[in-house]
Design an enzyme around this catalytic site. Structure first.
Site, PDB file in Angstrom:
ATOM      1  N   GLU A 184      -3.504   4.207  -3.383  1.00 21.80           N
ATOM      2  CA  GLU A 184      -4.425   4.915  -2.486  1.00 21.80           C
ATOM      3  C   GLU A 184      -4.268   6.427  -2.585  1.00 21.80           C
ATOM      4  OE1 GLU A 184      -3.992   4.002   1.685  1.00 21.80           O
ATOM      5  OE2 GLU A 184      -5.669   5.246   2.253  1.00 21.80           O
ATOM      6  N   LYS A 215      -7.530   2.009  -3.967  1.00 25.08           N
ATOM      7  CA  LYS A 215      -8.110   2.284  -2.645  1.00 25.08           C
ATOM      8  C   LYS A 215      -8.530   3.752  -2.620  1.00 25.08           C
ATOM      9  CE  LYS A 215      -7.096   2.015   2.298  1.00 25.08           C
ATOM     10  NZ  LYS A 215      -6.565   1.148   3.349  1.00 25.08           N
ATOM     11  N   LYS A 269       0.839  -1.206   0.000  1.00 25.68           N
ATOM     12  CA  LYS A 269       0.000   0.000   0.000  1.00 25.68           C
ATOM     13  C   LYS A 269       0.872   1.253   0.000  1.00 25.68           C
ATOM     14  CE  LYS A 269      -1.883   2.642   3.640  1.00 25.68           C
ATOM     15  NZ  LYS A 269      -2.704   2.837   4.830  1.00 25.68           N
TER      16      LYS A 269
HETATM   17  P1  13P Z   1      -8.956   4.616   7.489  1.00 26.39           P
HETATM   18  O1  13P Z   1      -9.995   3.638   7.030  1.00 26.39           O
HETATM   19  O2  13P Z   1      -8.903   4.807   8.969  1.00 26.39           O
HETATM   20  O3  13P Z   1      -9.013   5.901   6.705  1.00 26.39           O
HETATM   21  O4  13P Z   1      -7.543   3.966   7.156  1.00 26.39           O
HETATM   22  C1  13P Z   1      -7.372   3.343   5.946  1.00 26.39           C
HETATM   23  C2  13P Z   1      -5.970   3.468   5.528  1.00 26.39           C
HETATM   24  O5  13P Z   1      -5.326   2.488   5.244  1.00 26.39           O
HETATM   25  C3  13P Z   1      -5.391   4.811   5.453  1.00 26.39           C
HETATM   26  O6  13P Z   1      -4.199   4.765   4.707  1.00 26.39           O
END
Ligand code: 13P
Length: 342
Positions: free
Chosen positions: A177, A219, A136
């Site tokens: 993400e 994401k 990620k």
């Molecule tokens: P949240 O769902 O708390 O936003 O966290 C997800 C995440 O991986 C943030 O990088």
């Protein structure tokens, strides 16, 4: 060289009824959340907390993967079983956070650029050997007066794409993400417009870097009103505009979008995911599921309070949220489940 493995892993990450637990809080973030509840900010407490989460009975039914932090992927249960092994035995794929956090963007003090590209190829090789099969990288986009700037969007999109290309080269499925924060008083429409620009820049950059869309997971944040906006959008409007934006911007070859929760309350995050799937699931080329952090395990953390005696109560909270979100990923959630799920 990893093509078939990457395709299979990406598909497994968004298998029907399953989502991803984000348990990759860095030292700083984990400690901040511990401090709020009065839990000592020690390595042992962070390890014990993750052990409590990962040993939740039956959790593998709802989770395809767990995102780990560097400290966590090297840890084990108190009986000495590595977390990676524990997760694999529960049918859960271990993943790893690869970014080194969001730092101030040069000449734009209210914006950030996510760092961590230096030495990334070698780190990916090490994590692959340790058992990670996906990764990620979180980019952060803030909405405000005159921001996000093109510079911020383009620079973060480029970094995400370079990270994703290195991941695919090294056998890890990249979770891409780009988080548009819900902080601020912006409207739903502005959130939609910013998501639109950001996703365009991200998929353009992914294309330039040769990233294969069928070997990654997106994401995204949801298109929602800023948390200080007086006009808060309905669940239906959030679902409609989020889907409109994703449809316009996400290639059909991407196997799935696994949303972050971003500070939404537990039940609202679940209701949004459910509304999207209940209304649109049969018309979408990709799966829509969860990759929540806070909205999956904040309740568990608050129940645990750092005490062994509360482990089972904490696990009940995680189980309940995971079960509700699993149902939401199928469009089958109903708020009554909140009372009976655990
Ligand atoms: P949240 O769902 O708390 O936003 O966290 C997800 C995440 O991986 C943030 O990088």
């Amino acid at each position: 060289m990893y093509t078939q493995e990457l395709i299979a892993t990406a598909k497994a990450m968004v298998a029907p009824g399953k989502g991803i637990l984000a348990a990759d809080e860095s030292y700083g973030t984990a400690n901040k959340r511990f401090e709020k509840i009065g839990i000592p900010t020690t390595e042992e407490k962070r390890r014990a907390y993750r052990e409590a989460l990962f040993t939740t009975p039956g959790i593998g039914e709802f989770l395809s993967g767990v995102i780990l932090f560097d400290e966590t992927i090297r840890q084990a249960t108190k009986d000495g079983k590595p977390f990676t092994k524990l997760l694999l035995e529960a049918g859960i794929i271990p993943g790893i956070k690869l970014d080194a956090g969001a730092k101030p963007l040069a000449k734009s003090p209210d914006e950030t650029i996510t760092e961590g590209l230096d030495g990334l190829r070698d780190r990916i090789a090490e994590y692959y050997k340790m058992g990670a099969r996906f990764a990620k990288w979180r980019a952060v986009i803030t909405i405000g007066d005159g921001i996000p700037s093109h510079r911020c969007i383009d620079t973060n999109a480029n970094a995400l794409a370079r990270y994703a290309a290195l991941c695919q080269e090294g056998g890890l499925v990249p979770i891409v993400e780009p988080e548009v924060l819900m902080d601020g008083d912006h409207t739903l429409e502005r959130s939609y417009a910013v998501h639109h620009d950001v996703l365009k820049a991200v998929f353009d950059a992914l294309y330039v870097q040769g990233v294969e869309p069928d070997q990654m997971i997106l994401k995204p944040s949801m298109v929602i009103s800023g948390q200080d906006c007086p006009q808060q959008a309905s669940v239906e409007d959030v679902a409609r505009l989020t889907i409109k934006c994703l449809r316009e911007r996400v290639p059909a070859a991407v196997p799935g979008c696994a949303f972050l929760s971003g500070g939404q309350s537990d039940e609202v995050a679940t209701a949004h995911l459910n509304a999207m799937n209940a209304t649109f699931k049969d018309q979408l080329p990709w799966k829509l599921t969860f990759s929540y952090g806070r909205a999956l395990h904040q309740a568990a953390l608050e129940a645990w309070k750092g005490e062994d005696a509360n482990i089972s109560a904490a696990q009940k909270e995680l189980y309940r949220r995971a079960k509700c979100n699993s149902a939401a990923s199928l469009g089958q959630y109903a708020s009554e489940m909140e009372r009976v799920a655990a």
